[in-house]
Enzyme design. Structure first.
Site, PDB file in Angstrom:
ATOM      1  N   ALA A  35       0.848  -1.193   0.000  1.00 53.72           N
ATOM      2  CA  ALA A  35       0.000   0.000   0.000  1.00 53.72           C
ATOM      3  C   ALA A  35       0.878   1.235   0.000  1.00 53.72           C
ATOM      4  O   ALA A  35       2.054   1.192   0.352  1.00 53.72           O
ATOM      5  CB  ALA A  35      -0.929   0.002   1.215  1.00 53.72           C
ATOM      6  N   GLY A  87       0.618   5.415   1.232  1.00 53.31           N
ATOM      7  CA  GLY A  87      -0.117   6.466   1.926  1.00 53.31           C
ATOM      8  C   GLY A  87       0.553   7.807   1.725  1.00 53.31           C
ATOM      9  O   GLY A  87       1.481   7.955   0.917  1.00 53.31           O
ATOM     10  N   GLY A  88       0.081   8.795   2.473  1.00 53.42           N
ATOM     11  CA  GLY A  88       0.613  10.135   2.315  1.00 53.42           C
ATOM     12  C   GLY A  88       2.026  10.295   2.831  1.00 53.42           C
ATOM     13  O   GLY A  88       2.747  11.200   2.407  1.00 53.42           O
ATOM     14  N   ALA A 120       4.274   7.300   3.577  1.00 51.20           N
ATOM     15  CA  ALA A 120       5.176   6.189   3.285  1.00 51.20           C
ATOM     16  C   ALA A 120       4.473   5.148   2.428  1.00 51.20           C
ATOM     17  O   ALA A 120       3.254   5.161   2.270  1.00 51.20           O
ATOM     18  CB  ALA A 120       5.659   5.550   4.595  1.00 51.20           C
ATOM     19  N   VAL A 144       4.265   0.835   2.073  1.00 49.15           N
ATOM     20  CA  VAL A 144       4.501  -0.360   2.879  1.00 49.15           C
ATOM     21  C   VAL A 144       4.730  -1.537   1.933  1.00 49.15           C
ATOM     22  O   VAL A 144       3.968  -1.744   0.974  1.00 49.15           O
ATOM     23  CB  VAL A 144       3.317  -0.643   3.819  1.00 49.15           C
ATOM     24  CG1 VAL A 144       3.597  -1.906   4.646  1.00 49.15           C
ATOM     25  CG2 VAL A 144       3.072   0.540   4.735  1.00 49.15           C
ATOM     26  N   LYS A 173       8.275  -0.223   5.983  1.00 46.51           N
ATOM     27  CA  LYS A 173       7.639   1.065   5.714  1.00 46.51           C
ATOM     28  C   LYS A 173       8.719   2.007   5.204  1.00 46.51           C
ATOM     29  O   LYS A 173       9.628   2.400   5.942  1.00 46.51           O
ATOM     30  CB  LYS A 173       6.974   1.609   6.981  1.00 46.51           C
ATOM     31  CG  LYS A 173       6.375   2.991   6.792  1.00 46.51           C
ATOM     32  CD  LYS A 173       5.436   3.362   7.935  1.00 46.51           C
ATOM     33  CE  LYS A 173       4.115   2.666   7.814  1.00 46.51           C
ATOM     34  NZ  LYS A 173       3.102   3.213   8.742  1.00 46.51           N
ATOM     35  N   ASP A 229      -4.414   8.292  15.091  1.00 42.62           N
ATOM     36  CA  ASP A 229      -4.960   7.872  13.801  1.00 42.62           C
ATOM     37  C   ASP A 229      -5.607   6.493  13.908  1.00 42.62           C
ATOM     38  O   ASP A 229      -5.411   5.631  13.049  1.00 42.62           O
ATOM     39  CB  ASP A 229      -3.861   7.865  12.738  1.00 42.62           C
ATOM     40  CG  ASP A 229      -4.429   7.858  11.323  1.00 42.62           C
ATOM     41  OD1 ASP A 229      -5.558   8.336  11.129  1.00 42.62           O
ATOM     42  OD2 ASP A 229      -3.742   7.370  10.413  1.00 42.62           O
TER      43      ASP A 229
END
Length: 579
Positions: free
Chosen positions: A26, A28-29, A31, A33, A48, A143
């Site tokens: 995946a 994200g904003g 990092a 993974v 990560k 989060d």
């Protein structure tokens, strides 16, 4: 962790001669993974990899490493372990995490919601155990959301993503601290107020609501959802989904109180409450094991609207085997979603155990039964294969203009798109920073995907640096979020080395990271005297005095043009002859 294999330039490379990057899971904003292999210990790990624009910021790297060390000390079976961290010579910053081989809670909710009270607590209690350990260590996750709760194939539950959240919060402007998490953000996070463990408690409440009902309490754009968190009370989940015990309604309402002081203090207090609710649930009864006869109870108005997973008819033990205290003088019993009388409230319906049906009642009941079957069939079709519910993979649209990103999402089968703006010094204004859920996540077509769009660099207030020494001003400029620009010298009566002028001026606004120019005092003029012949006297005087010179004007009788026709120096004084 979801297994959405995707190749990129890092796949197959070896980090620090130990960690082999295998495939991306995946993005994200902050990092990406990856699944990796620790070749020294021959075990799978999650890697990560921090995005480059963060990895090249020394302050961010320092903070991220500090937070990772704190997270590595957090040992708990319900927390994803931080195993290692590193920073390669070519600028790759990474964390090594325990690899979790099962789905996220987001995927479980999509598959199982609305959940029974027992199932929701079964998943929630391990989350609270891990979170309570973190809270006892003084950590705040910030989060908590279904994407950050992972399940192993054996069913163990683990909380992920401790360690980087505070570093990201400090590195970004306040308007982006809720990036990607607005659906679960406590009012104090939305309002950029000080936060503590109770912001995690709020997020747990929203997540519980979603597990019990299959939906979030607020929908719409990110701005509309954030406004709702601040201005509205979260409704009781039983208003959306039937069969939820009053104790779980109370649990959600206490977690999501807008005033943090009205919430449980931390996850440990919340865990005690969840365990008490779990103990209060009625035992699961296998009716097939009972020798006693049972009576069929026709569906009431309430049971007609139960979720598709609820049976249209319920069986309860006949009057002879019910505990004496569950019956009253009218031989009626309360119906709850679990078929129990343990938690009846005054507004819950009561029905006769052995009603005497009338022909009209039988006809109405038959019609309602047929309608309920039709409704159940429709809901089953809609939830399984109806328009807009097919699974879709969120594409990676980071860095592209928002209009292009919306077209890309639409082509991927995602039509419910929201937009949230955030300041960002690296991504151009109008381009996408990240998505929520992140790239490669699986969503239903009707689920909303939020585009986090850059507003460009934040506009910051420029503090007053005049009067400071040059070193003090340089430190203050850096702490304020700016860079030091050109430094010039000028003769002044102020102590030598003191800042006597700044550009931009204090009280104005400037982009985050932009340069602030300084002029510092010197004991005597250090500049050569410029040639000002031909200039107007006012312009010549201004430019010379700015350099620290004293100006005298010699104006012969009859001069009317105010133009400098001659200049000469006498020490620090420049004498101008004007015609």
């Amino acid at each position: 962790m979801p297994d959405h294999s995707q190749q990129d330039r890092l796949s197959g490379t070896l980090l620090d001669r130990r960690y082999r990057i295998q495939r991306r899971l995946a993005t994200g904003g902050t990092a990406s993974v990856y699944v990796g292999l620790d070749e020294r210990l021959d075990r799978p790990v999650a890697l990560k990899i921090i995005h480059g624009h963060y990895a090249h910021d020394p302050k961010f790297v320092e903070r991220a490493q500090r937070e990772a060390k704190a997270a590595a000390r957090l040992h708990h079976p319900n927390v994803v372990a931080v195993l290692d961290q590193g920073h390669t010579e070519d600028g790759v910053v990474y964390l090594v995490l325990e690899y979790v081989d099962g789905p996220t809670l987001r995927q479980v909710i999509a598959r199982e919601s609305p959940m029974t009270a027992r199932r929701a607590l079964e998943l929630l209690i391990p989350v609270l155990r891990g979170l309570a350990q973190a809270h006892r260590s003084g950590m705040v996750h910030r989060d908590i959301k279904p994407e950050n709760v992972l399940l192993t194939t054996g069913g163990d539950v683990k909380v992920a993503d401790f360690g980087l959240m505070r570093a990201v919060d400090e590195h970004t402007s306040t308007s982006s601290t809720i990036l990607g998490t607005v659906a679960y953000a406590a009012p104090e996070l939305v309002g950029h107020e000080p936060v503590d463990q109770r912001c995690d408690v709020y997020a747990v409440g929203i997540m519980t609501y979603e597990m019990l009902t299959g939906s979030r309490p607020y929908t719409g754009t990110a701005l509309q959802v954030a406004t709702s968190h601040v201005s509205r009370d979260v409704p009781a989940p039983s208003r959306t989904s039937h069969g939820i015990p009053g104790s779980l309604d109370e649990f959600v309402l206490r977690c999501t109180a807008r005033d943090p002081r009205a919430r449980p203090a931390d996850a440990a207090a919340l865990l005690d409450l969840a365990l008490a609710i779990q103990r209060s649930l009625p035992p699961v009864i296998d009716s097939a094991s009972l020798d006693q006869p049972t009576d069929l109870i026709p569906p009431s108005d309430e049971t007609q609207s139960l979720p598709r997973s609820a049976p249209a008819y319920r069986t309860v033990p006949a009057a002879g085997i019910l505990p004496r205290e569950d019956l009253d003088a009218t031989r009626t019993v309360a119906i709850t979603a679990a078929g129990s009388t343990a938690h009846r409230t005054p507004e819950q319906p009561r029905v006769m155990l052995n009603p005497q049906p009338e022909p009209l009642h039988l006809a109405i009941g038959a019609v309602l039964f047929v309608l309920s079957l039709a409704l159940a069939g429709f809901l089953g079709w809609w939830l399984a294969s109806g328009p807009g519910t097919a699974a879709a993979t969120v594409p990676d649209v980071s860095g592209v203009p928002v209009a292009t990103a919306e077209r890309t999402l639409d082509a991927a089968g995602i039509s419910n798109v929201g937009v949230h703006t955030a300041t960002n010094a690296q991504i151009p204004a109008g381009s996408v920073i990240a998505t929520d859920p992140g790239a490669s996540s699986q969503v239903r077509g009707i689920e909303q995907v939020v585009l986090v769009v850059s507003e460009g660099p934040a506009q910051l207030d420029v503090p007053l640096f005049e009067g400071m020494s040059l070193d003090e001003a340089r430190n203050a400029i850096s702490q304020a979020g700016f860079s030091v620009g050109a430094v010039q010298s000028r003769f002044s009566e102020e102590p030598e080395g003191t800042v006597v002028e700044q550009q931009p001026a204090s009280g104005s606004k400037a982009e985050e990271g932009s340069a602030v120019g300084l002029t510092v005092a010197t004991a005597s003029p250090t500049e050569e005297v410029p040639n000002v012949v031909g200039q107007t006297v006012d312009s010549a005087r201004e430019s010379l005095e700015e350099l620290g010179f004293t100006v005298e004007v010699n104006r012969p009788v009859g001069s009317t043009l105010d133009r400098v026709i001659h200049q000469r120096e006498d020490g620090d004084t420049v004498i101008l002859t004007v015609f």
